[in-house]
Write a protein that holds these residues in place. Structure first.
Motif, PDB file in Angstrom:
ATOM      1  N   UNK A 244      -8.714 -70.822 -34.344  1.00 27.04           N
ATOM      2  CA  UNK A 244      -8.994 -71.577 -35.567  1.00 27.04           C
ATOM      3  C   UNK A 244     -10.396 -71.293 -36.104  1.00 27.04           C
ATOM      4  N   UNK A 245     -11.279 -70.803 -35.228  1.00 25.91           N
ATOM      5  CA  UNK A 245     -12.641 -70.491 -35.655  1.00 25.91           C
ATOM      6  C   UNK A 245     -12.636 -69.410 -36.735  1.00 25.91           C
ATOM      7  N   UNK A 246     -11.683 -68.490 -36.662  1.00 29.95           N
ATOM      8  CA  UNK A 246     -11.588 -67.433 -37.682  1.00 29.95           C
ATOM      9  C   UNK A 246     -11.222 -68.039 -39.032  1.00 29.95           C
ATOM     10  N   UNK A 247     -10.376 -69.046 -39.018  1.00 27.58           N
ATOM     11  CA  UNK A 247      -9.971 -69.733 -40.251  1.00 27.58           C
ATOM     12  C   UNK A 247     -11.170 -70.477 -40.864  1.00 27.58           C
ATOM     13  N   UNK A 248     -11.917 -71.173 -40.007  1.00 22.13           N
ATOM     14  CA  UNK A 248     -13.103 -71.879 -40.493  1.00 22.13           C
ATOM     15  C   UNK A 248     -14.131 -70.895 -41.053  1.00 22.13           C
ATOM     16  N   UNK A 249     -14.300 -69.762 -40.377  1.00 25.01           N
ATOM     17  CA  UNK A 249     -15.274 -68.769 -40.813  1.00 25.01           C
ATOM     18  C   UNK A 249     -14.860 -68.157 -42.151  1.00 25.01           C
ATOM     19  N   UNK A 250     -13.575 -67.900 -42.312  1.00 26.82           N
ATOM     20  CA  UNK A 250     -13.023 -67.385 -43.562  1.00 26.82           C
ATOM     21  C   UNK A 250     -13.417 -68.297 -44.727  1.00 26.82           C
TER      22      UNK A 250
END
Length: 298
Positions: A244-250
């Motif tokens: 989910x960190x990739x989604x937040x970073x996006x």
């Protein structure tokens, strides 16, 4: 009506009427099963129709000894929803949780990665490994499109509309949305399909699944989680991260470079703009830049 029947009926309601995902439904009903177990262990014989505020408060007090304030708030919210359902279906006249207040908790901001950390994580993937190209493509796709882990593992080849520059995503509650995909991520996906996946034999019902494991079936959430954390260890990343960190970073990086909050909301598939607004809190410099750029006194 006993607890088992009530919980099963509630699960059906959440699936059919509210269109929630299996994971969300399980989260809602796990707390009800805990309540049912509490009643059984304490020899309290009372149905969902007859249970009152006093008994529920006893359960919450007992649960509070084992869980933090955030989990308590989620527990109370889940119970409120269940009894609202019983009132809605005319099983009860009142909701026994109406006067029960959840503990006050601060807004938890999600962890994010910098652009350099994203590049380092993806760069740490061993491309000589049989699954290396696939894993790099997965991370590039998640970061390019802001996908949930459940969305990337269920992505299908028929969901790819590269000529139009979009992919079709089936999100929470089976809600469909179209998300733009960067040309770099497109190239990685096309390369994976044409060079790697073409030599794999998909199992039955997985012929259209984009990302396959070594046995020709779809991947699991745990596989993605483990892959990300293995690469985080390689680069000595100290942050606690997840898919989910990739989604937040996006979302955070789009906002940083001036993307409209409504556009980010649509790409993430958030029902409410309030959910998306959390990303404004992650980067206070964004607010300063807005004032400096658009305020008449600038």
């Amino acid at each position: 009506m006993n607890w088992n029947i009530a919980i099963k009926d509630y699960q059906t309601f959440l699936k059919i009427e509210r269109g929630l995902s299996i994971n969300t439904i399980n989260s809602y009903t796990n707390d009800l099963e805990k309540l049912s177990k509490f009643l059984s262990e304490n020899e309290i014989s009372i149905s969902p129709i007859a249970i009152d505020e006093t008994v529920i408060q006893q359960f919450i007090y007992d649960a509070a000894k084992k869980i933090n304030a955030r989990s308590q708030a989620r527990l109370i919210s889940g119970l409120k929803s269940f009894f609202e359902y019983l009132v809605f279906e005319d099983y009860r006249k009142t909701n026994p949780t109406d006067l029960i207040e959840a503990p006050k908790i601060g807004r938890k901001l999600p962890d994010t990665l910098s652009e350099e950390e994203i590049d380092a994580l993806i760069g740490a993937i061993d491309l000589s490994h049989p699954q290396g190209e696939r894993n790099r493509t997965i991370l590039e796709t998640m970061y390019s499109c802001g996908l949930r882990v459940s969305e990337v593992i269920t992505l299908k080849i028929s969901d790819l509309f590269f000529d139009e520059g979009f992919i079709r995503v089936l999100g929470k509650g089976n809600k469909e949305r179209f998300v733009p995909i960067h040309t770099q991520a497109q190239k990685f996906i096309q390369s994976y399909i044409n060079v790697i996946r073409i030599h794999e034999k998909p199992q039955k019902n997985h012929e259209d699944t984009l990302f396959l494991n070594r046995r020709g079936k779809g991947l699991t959430r745990q596989m993605i989680f483990m892959m990300i954390n293995e690469n985080a260890t390689k680069i000595n990343l100290k942050k606690k991260i997840s898919p989910h960190t990739f989604r937040h970073s996006f979302a955070t990086h789009l906002l940083k470079y001036g993307a409209d909050l409504r556009a980010i909301q649509q790409m993430l598939g958030h029902e409410s703009i309030t959910t998306t607004e959390i990303y404004v809190h992650l980067d206070k410099s964004y607010l300063r830049e807005v004032v400096e750029t658009y305020h008449p006194r600038r």
